[in-house]
Design an enzyme around this catalytic site. Sequence first.
Site, PDB file in Angstrom:
ATOM      1  CD  GLU A 250      12.472 112.923  45.602  1.00 44.22           C
ATOM      2  OE1 GLU A 250      11.452 112.281  45.965  1.00 44.22           O
ATOM      3  OE2 GLU A 250      12.482 113.658  44.603  1.00 44.22           O
ATOM      4  CD  GLU A 299       8.182 121.777  46.987  1.00 40.29           C
ATOM      5  OE1 GLU A 299       8.277 122.137  45.796  1.00 40.29           O
ATOM      6  OE2 GLU A 299       8.699 120.726  47.423  1.00 40.29           O
ATOM      7  CE  LYS A 302       5.756 118.262  44.782  1.00 37.90           C
ATOM      8  NZ  LYS A 302       6.858 117.391  45.227  1.00 37.90           N
ATOM      9  CD  GLU A 307       3.709 114.227  46.355  1.00 44.33           C
ATOM     10  OE1 GLU A 307       4.725 114.927  46.198  1.00 44.33           O
ATOM     11  OE2 GLU A 307       3.764 113.008  46.588  1.00 44.33           O
TER      12      GLU A 307
END
Length: 326
Positions: A250, A299, A302, A307
């Site tokens: 990541e 997203e 999250k 985030e």
Amino acid sequence: MCELLILIIIPSLMLGAQSIGVCYGKLANNLPTESEVINLYKSNNIGKMRIYSPDQATLQALKGSNIELIVDVTNEKLQSLTDAGAASDWVQRNIVSFSSGVSFKYIAVGNEIHPGDGEANFVLPAMKNVQSAINSASLQGKIKVSTSIDTSLLGKSYPPNDGAFSDAAKGYIKPIANFLTQNGSPLLANVYPYFAYTGDRSIDLQYALFNSKGSSNGTGYQNLFDAQLDALYAALEKVKAPDVKIVVSESGWPSEGDSAATTNNAGTYYRNLIAHVKGGTPKKPQGPIETYLFAMFNENQKDGAQEQHYGLFSPDKQPKYQLSFS
């Protein structure tokens, strides 16, 4: 005929040599279908993917795509896989049953487990059991078993050549590093210059964004990503695992949620990272550096504003930045 053959071979060689992947997280209620996502990867020449659980719908959609895959064993599942039979069942159900059509590359047995975590004692036994199941399925030459760590396991990271795991982390990571050495597997590492910068604003933002001109410090490093990665390599050397390769599982930069989290900074980071990892680091100059960008989509389920804003694409599949992945 020869010209046609060349046209067929060149794209396949480019895909095989590609160092960039993108993580596909699904903590959102507004994402495209799995088939649409796979088509989005393919249309953007993204040849590698990481998923955070063996999601059956995603695995079905990946069949025949030739997209290379990291699949995670979730942290919640680690304890159960310390039982060899359960690990064999997990591999049979999630790997072997899809292996004829899905290009599995790595299994990440746990993500960002720290030495003090309750799951820490389960990681290595689960890795060993998963490896045994992979061996039994005759897939050991094709799929490597590892775990994904973060840079907080380092007790010292500067200068990079003095990088070392913390005293607390050494006992945890050393047997894992031995396992990786024995099996010829890489260590997966989540590397985030963004977190280092936001944790220490004395760091030059341009150094974190790959924009420094010339050396920014006395060590000869021109960007924070290389410094973090080489600190991990130095730490591996100190636990007698000098031959373990690191795959960056990541790396990303959010576009909202902090004064440094802007669309401009994030786009700059991703563009420069994609260009940079075609080469190596000062300590490991032989590139490319296999790297997975975090993440494919924003997203919205999250926790935390940052985030929720790592996506390279919006849920409507529109690109947030102008990026070239090939």
